[in-house]
Design an enzyme around this catalytic site. Structure first.
Site, PDB file in Angstrom:
ATOM      1  N   CYS A  44      47.780  17.541  27.145  1.00 57.51           N
ATOM      2  CA  CYS A  44      47.881  15.831  26.243  1.00 57.51           C
ATOM      3  C   CYS A  44      49.138  15.789  25.957  1.00 57.51           C
ATOM      4  CB  CYS A  44      46.960  16.639  24.708  1.00 57.51           C
ATOM      5  SG  CYS A  44      45.548  17.122  25.089  1.00 57.51           S
TER       6      CYS A  44
ATOM      7  N   ASN B 145      40.039  11.013  21.874  1.00 51.45           N
ATOM      8  CA  ASN B 145      41.351  11.529  22.553  1.00 51.45           C
ATOM      9  C   ASN B 145      41.839  12.217  23.435  1.00 51.45           C
ATOM     10  OD1 ASN B 145      42.704  13.719  23.752  1.00 51.45           O
ATOM     11  ND2 ASN B 145      42.569  15.547  22.319  1.00 51.45           N
TER      12      ASN B 145
ATOM     13  N   HIS C  69      50.262  12.421  18.388  1.00 47.44           N
ATOM     14  CA  HIS C  69      48.950  12.214  19.259  1.00 47.44           C
ATOM     15  C   HIS C  69      47.731  12.554  18.907  1.00 47.44           C
ATOM     16  CE1 HIS C  69      45.796  13.730  22.590  1.00 47.44           C
ATOM     17  NE2 HIS C  69      45.878  15.283  21.674  1.00 47.44           N
TER      18      HIS C  69
HETATM   19  N1  ACO Z   1      27.752  17.264  15.388  1.00 43.85           N
HETATM   20  C1  ACO Z   1      27.574  17.374  14.796  1.00 43.85           C
HETATM   21  N2  ACO Z   1      27.259  19.185  14.517  1.00 43.85           N
HETATM   22  C2  ACO Z   1      28.909  19.504  15.695  1.00 43.85           C
HETATM   23  C3  ACO Z   1      29.663  18.427  16.917  1.00 43.85           C
HETATM   24  C4  ACO Z   1      29.049  17.503  16.822  1.00 43.85           C
HETATM   25  N3  ACO Z   1      29.529  16.890  17.657  1.00 43.85           N
HETATM   26  N4  ACO Z   1      29.647  19.520  16.899  1.00 43.85           N
HETATM   27  C5  ACO Z   1      30.522  21.078  16.372  1.00 43.85           C
HETATM   28  N5  ACO Z   1      29.493  20.952  15.697  1.00 43.85           N
HETATM   29  C6  ACO Z   1      28.370  21.869  14.513  1.00 43.85           C
HETATM   30  C7  ACO Z   1      29.203  23.086  14.701  1.00 43.85           C
HETATM   31  O1  ACO Z   1      27.592  23.564  16.024  1.00 43.85           O
HETATM   32  C8  ACO Z   1      29.167  23.906  13.684  1.00 43.85           C
HETATM   33  O2  ACO Z   1      27.680  24.204  12.983  1.00 43.85           O
HETATM   34  P1  ACO Z   1      28.219  26.123  12.480  1.00 43.85           P
HETATM   35  O3  ACO Z   1      28.180  25.541  11.452  1.00 43.85           O
HETATM   36  O4  ACO Z   1      26.206  25.830  12.786  1.00 43.85           O
HETATM   37  O5  ACO Z   1      27.439  27.101  13.844  1.00 43.85           O
HETATM   38  C9  ACO Z   1      29.395  22.466  12.720  1.00 43.85           C
HETATM   39  O6  ACO Z   1      29.878  21.767  13.395  1.00 43.85           O
HETATM   40  C10 ACO Z   1      31.129  22.938  12.062  1.00 43.85           C
HETATM   41  O7  ACO Z   1      31.808  23.292  12.816  1.00 43.85           O
HETATM   42  P2  ACO Z   1      33.384  23.920  12.795  1.00 43.85           P
HETATM   43  O8  ACO Z   1      33.872  24.107  14.107  1.00 43.85           O
HETATM   44  O9  ACO Z   1      33.728  24.562  11.587  1.00 43.85           O
HETATM   45  O10 ACO Z   1      33.867  22.141  12.619  1.00 43.85           O
HETATM   46  P3  ACO Z   1      35.511  21.579  12.362  1.00 43.85           P
HETATM   47  O11 ACO Z   1      35.771  21.296  10.926  1.00 43.85           O
HETATM   48  O12 ACO Z   1      36.658  23.018  12.770  1.00 43.85           O
HETATM   49  O13 ACO Z   1      35.406  20.537  13.134  1.00 43.85           O
HETATM   50  C11 ACO Z   1      37.168  19.597  15.251  1.00 43.85           C
HETATM   51  C12 ACO Z   1      35.743  20.544  14.701  1.00 43.85           C
HETATM   52  C13 ACO Z   1      36.507  18.268  15.339  1.00 43.85           C
HETATM   53  C14 ACO Z   1      36.296  20.658  16.915  1.00 43.85           C
HETATM   54  C15 ACO Z   1      38.045  20.714  14.610  1.00 43.85           C
HETATM   55  O14 ACO Z   1      38.052  21.891  14.456  1.00 43.85           O
HETATM   56  C16 ACO Z   1      39.084  19.844  15.590  1.00 43.85           C
HETATM   57  O15 ACO Z   1      39.579  18.502  15.499  1.00 43.85           O
HETATM   58  N6  ACO Z   1      39.786  20.920  16.160  1.00 43.85           N
HETATM   59  C17 ACO Z   1      40.760  20.815  17.597  1.00 43.85           C
HETATM   60  C18 ACO Z   1      40.931  19.053  18.116  1.00 43.85           C
HETATM   61  C19 ACO Z   1      40.985  19.744  19.426  1.00 43.85           C
HETATM   62  O16 ACO Z   1      41.549  21.724  19.765  1.00 43.85           O
HETATM   63  N7  ACO Z   1      41.291  18.742  20.870  1.00 43.85           N
HETATM   64  C20 ACO Z   1      41.920  18.712  21.594  1.00 43.85           C
HETATM   65  C21 ACO Z   1      43.192  19.604  21.694  1.00 43.85           C
HETATM   66  S1  ACO Z   1      43.657  19.467  23.209  1.00 43.85           S
HETATM   67  C22 ACO Z   1      43.627  17.943  23.890  1.00 43.85           C
HETATM   68  O17 ACO Z   1      44.186  17.110  23.631  1.00 43.85           O
HETATM   69  C23 ACO Z   1      43.598  18.071  24.980  1.00 43.85           C
END
Ligand code: ACO
Length: 374
Positions: free
Chosen positions: A111, A279, A249
């Site tokens: 990215c 993204n 980003h």
């Molecule tokens: N819809 C519904 N529920 C979902 C979804 C979805 N699309 N995706 C995950 N869940 C569920 C999970 O399974 C989990 O359920 P569980 O508790 O029963 O296991 C629950 O939601 C909570 O998941 P978390 O991982 O705690 O959610 P969080 O608040 O951390 O958000 C997210 C997740 C959006 C991915 C966040 O961690 C994030 O943005 N991380 C960084 C993003 C990233 O890395 N982007 C790419 C970077 S590199 C680049 O840009 C190429």
């Protein structure tokens, strides 16, 4: 002292829009979850390869700068997964544009690729190696998504942005940056299925399986983008109060908010596109920069801070001093070919193709998953 001014800018977004409601037709997800966790409402899905988006974005950037393709000394295409590996993407763009004099280089830091490309072009201009460069940040991740994985499928979109960078004796353009990589966390984002390592194991090219530790990436992104921003500012003896606009980003609205709070940048001074494009990896910063200019949010002489992170986990922040001109010198008539499918139709075709590949390669895929422990 030679500097490298940004004199042209252009973007290209494919027209097909994939909404959160579209995603909920085949994933166990909903608009409320996606918006509250990421800020994303929709994203674009491309009906053409990245090379086409790059041709249009680059043509617009060149027209904006009033620069003919033949005047380019260098083309850098920053992208994670381009259309092809050999020959590279940049040579394809050179050919499409008719930029016959330009050296052509691909650059992959995920990215952050556009910003690392801006550093590279600026350094080559400052040291007198060349005078005029085109830097492209583009990504078409849609064919490489695991569309059955709700943890990742909702997060990405397709798009492309480009800038023209030219030698100047005025003190403007990229004036300080901090580049880094938290390689100890590289396993937190591992797209299995797009490299020789996986071809050797018998995985069909592009049949991806995403290892994605969202919370670990989130935490590291906030820490490193904040640190990079502070250190880039310190190199010029500036503070966040001197910055007119932060163009970060766009991986998650919550990451942007957290970085803004830590840096002390108000939401009013932060450019956002994550709600409409999600993204787009290497494309997010150049597209957000182009839209900031189009919306009149970049004033002559403005200081811009561009923090980013990506797989690797690469991270950086770039401090740009804008020049006097904030409007294009000209426009281009370059357009994409028309799109006759909806985004959901394109995605469903990708899903069907993937299911066919998976059925054909099931024994290898099972063996590889067991081997890699996924
Ligand atoms: N819809 C519904 N529920 C979902 C979804 C979805 N699309 N995706 C995950 N869940 C569920 C999970 O399974 C989990 O359920 P569980 O508790 O029963 O296991 C629950 O939601 C909570 O998941 P978390 O991982 O705690 O959610 P969080 O608040 O951390 O958000 C997210 C997740 C959006 C991915 C966040 O961690 C994030 O943005 N991380 C960084 C993003 C990233 O890395 N982007 C790419 C970077 S590199 C680049 O840009 C190429």
């Amino acid at each position: 002292m030679i500097h490298a001014a940004i004199t042209g800018w252009g973007k290209c977004l494919p027209p097909a829009v994939l909404t959160n409601a579209d995603l909920a037709t085949f994933l166990d997800t909903d608009d409320e979850w996606i918006v509250s966790r990421t800020g994303m409402k929709e994203r674009r899905i491309s009906h053409v390869p990245l090379g086409e988006l790059a041709r249009v974005a680059a043509s617009r950037a060149l027209a904006c700068a009033g620069v003919a393709p033949e005047a380019l000394d260098l083309i850098i295409v920053g992208s994670t997964v381009g259309d092809e590996l050999a020959p590279n993407m940049a040579s394809g763009l050179q050919h499409r544009l008719g930029a016959t004099r330009a050296a052509s280089m691909d650059l992959n830091t995920a990215c952050t690729s556009f910003l690392y490309g801006l550093s590279t072009a600026t350094a080559l201009i400052r040291t007198g190696v060349l005078e005029t460069a085109l830097v492209v940040g583009g990504e078409v991740p849609s064919p490489f998504m695991d569309w059955e994985d709700r943890n990742t499928a909702v997060l990405f979109g397709d798009g492309c942005g480009a800038v023209v960078v030219r030698a100047t004796d005025r003190e403007e353009g990229l004036l300080a940056e901090r580049l880094g990589c938290a390689a100890d966390a590289r396993g937190a984002l591992d797209i299995r299925g797009v490299g020789a390592r996986f071809a050797n194991l018998g995985i069909p090219y592009g049949h991806t399986h995403w290892i994605f530790e969202g919370q670990e990436i989130f935490k590291r992104a906030v820490l490193e983008m904040t640190r990079a921003g502070e250190e880039a500012l310190a190199k010029r003896g500036l503070s966040i109060g001197d910055v007119d606009l932060v163009v970060p980003h766009q991986a998650n609205q919550r990451i942007i908010d957290a970085v803004g709070r830590r840096l002390g940048a108000s939401p009013e001074r932060t450019m956002l596109t994550v709600h409409k494009y999600a993204n787009m990896s290497a494309a997010t910063v150049p597209v957000a920069l182009v839209e900031a200019l189009e919306e009149g949010r970049v004033k002559p002489g403005a200081w811009l801070l561009l923090p980013a992170f990506g797989a690797g986990l690469t991270w950086c922040a770039h401090l740009v001093k804008w020049g006097e001109r904030t409007t294009p010198l000209g426009s281009s008539d370059a357009e994409l070919p028309p799109c006759d499918r909806t985004a959901l139709e394109i995605v469903n075709e990708l899903r069907a193709r993937r299911a066919r590949h998976a059925a054909a390669a099931r024994p290898q895929l099972d063996a590889v998953q067991a081997l890699l422990g996924a």
